[in-house]
Design a protein around this motif. Structure first.
Motif, short mmCIF file in Angstrom:
data_model
loop_
_atom_site.label_atom_id
_atom_site.label_comp_id
_atom_site.label_asym_id
_atom_site.label_seq_id
_atom_site.Cartn_x
_atom_site.Cartn_y
_atom_site.Cartn_z
N ARG A 84 -26.46 10.69 -4.34
CA ARG A 84 -25.11 10.16 -4.49
C ARG A 84 -24.37 10.21 -3.16
N GLU A 85 -23.74 9.09 -2.82
CA GLU A 85 -22.87 9.01 -1.66
C GLU A 85 -21.51 8.51 -2.15
N GLN A 86 -20.45 9.11 -1.67
CA GLN A 86 -19.11 8.65 -2.02
C GLN A 86 -18.35 8.40 -0.74
N ILE A 87 -17.74 7.23 -0.63
CA ILE A 87 -16.97 6.87 0.54
C ILE A 87 -15.56 6.55 0.06
N ASP A 88 -14.58 7.33 0.54
CA ASP A 88 -13.18 7.13 0.17
C ASP A 88 -12.45 6.51 1.36
N TYR A 89 -11.63 5.50 1.05
CA TYR A 89 -10.88 4.78 2.08
C TYR A 89 -9.39 5.04 1.85
N ALA A 90 -8.66 5.39 2.92
CA ALA A 90 -7.24 5.70 2.79
C ALA A 90 -6.49 5.30 4.06
N ASP A 91 -5.19 5.47 4.02
CA ASP A 91 -4.31 5.19 5.15
C ASP A 91 -4.51 3.76 5.68
N TYR A 92 -4.43 2.79 4.77
CA TYR A 92 -4.56 1.39 5.18
C TYR A 92 -3.37 0.98 6.03
N ARG A 93 -3.68 0.29 7.14
CA ARG A 93 -2.65 -0.23 8.03
C ARG A 93 -3.01 -1.64 8.44
N SER A 94 -2.00 -2.37 8.90
CA SER A 94 -2.25 -3.74 9.35
C SER A 94 -2.87 -3.73 10.74
N ALA A 95 -3.86 -4.58 10.90
CA ALA A 95 -4.48 -4.83 12.20
C ALA A 95 -4.64 -6.35 12.27
N GLY A 96 -3.74 -6.99 12.96
CA GLY A 96 -3.71 -8.45 12.92
C GLY A 96 -3.32 -8.88 11.52
N ASP A 97 -4.11 -9.79 10.95
CA ASP A 97 -3.86 -10.26 9.58
C ASP A 97 -4.61 -9.44 8.54
N LEU A 98 -5.28 -8.38 8.97
CA LEU A 98 -6.09 -7.57 8.06
C LEU A 98 -5.43 -6.23 7.77
N LYS A 99 -5.78 -5.66 6.63
CA LYS A 99 -5.43 -4.27 6.32
C LYS A 99 -6.74 -3.51 6.38
N ILE A 100 -6.79 -2.47 7.19
CA ILE A 100 -8.02 -1.69 7.30
C ILE A 100 -7.71 -0.21 7.07
N PRO A 101 -8.69 0.53 6.56
CA PRO A 101 -8.47 1.96 6.35
C PRO A 101 -8.60 2.71 7.67
N PHE A 102 -7.62 3.55 7.95
CA PHE A 102 -7.65 4.36 9.16
C PHE A 102 -8.22 5.74 8.89
#
Length: 135
Positions: A84-102
């Motif tokens: 089992r692998e779990q990947i959690d994504y948080a702290d989304y911010r804008s980068a250009g026109d995208l929202k990416i997890p920081f």
């Protein structure tokens, strides 16, 4: 000392870095299923989408309000049992026109890594030499 990754270790490394994989689920999985009921993740409701390809079963958890990917769980069947692998994504911010997890937290059967991104730029030219294997 550097070595080339192969097999499961290569697959695992590529999975962790591929935040955009949720945009291409239809390419990877022929039969996708969405759960009928929301699942709470960090106090927010999320929609779960499941796909299976070969020995890998993946669950993608999307924030029901924003549509952003908040968790990905990968189960890989092996002769010794499921990994089992779990990947959690948080702290989304804008980068250009995208929202990416920081912030990306990766939990596996033997490690816990938290990756924190300090800066992100979109469509920036990078010299190919930055991706060369170290000597």
């Amino acid at each position: 000392h550097t070595v080339d990754l192969t097999g499961f270790l290569l697959d695992q490394t590529l999975r962790i870095k591929d935040v955009g994989s949720a945009l291409r689920l239809g390419e990877k999985y022929a039969n996708m299923q969405a759960s009928g009921r929301p699942m709470p993740i960090n106090g927010k409701e999320s929609t779960v989408v499941t796909g299976r390809a070969g020995a890998v079963n993946e669950q993608f958890y999307f924030d029901s309000a924003s549509g952003l990917l908040v968790r990905r769980v990968v189960m890989t069947r092996t002769p010794l049992g499921s990994l089992r692998e779990q990947i959690d994504y948080a702290d989304y911010r804008s980068a250009g026109d995208l929202k990416i997890p920081f912030e990306i937290k990766v939990t596996t059967w033997n490690t816990l890594d938290t990756l924190k991104i300090s800066d992100a730029k979109v469509n920036v030219s990078l010299d190919d030499s930055r991706f060369s294997k170290p000597k």
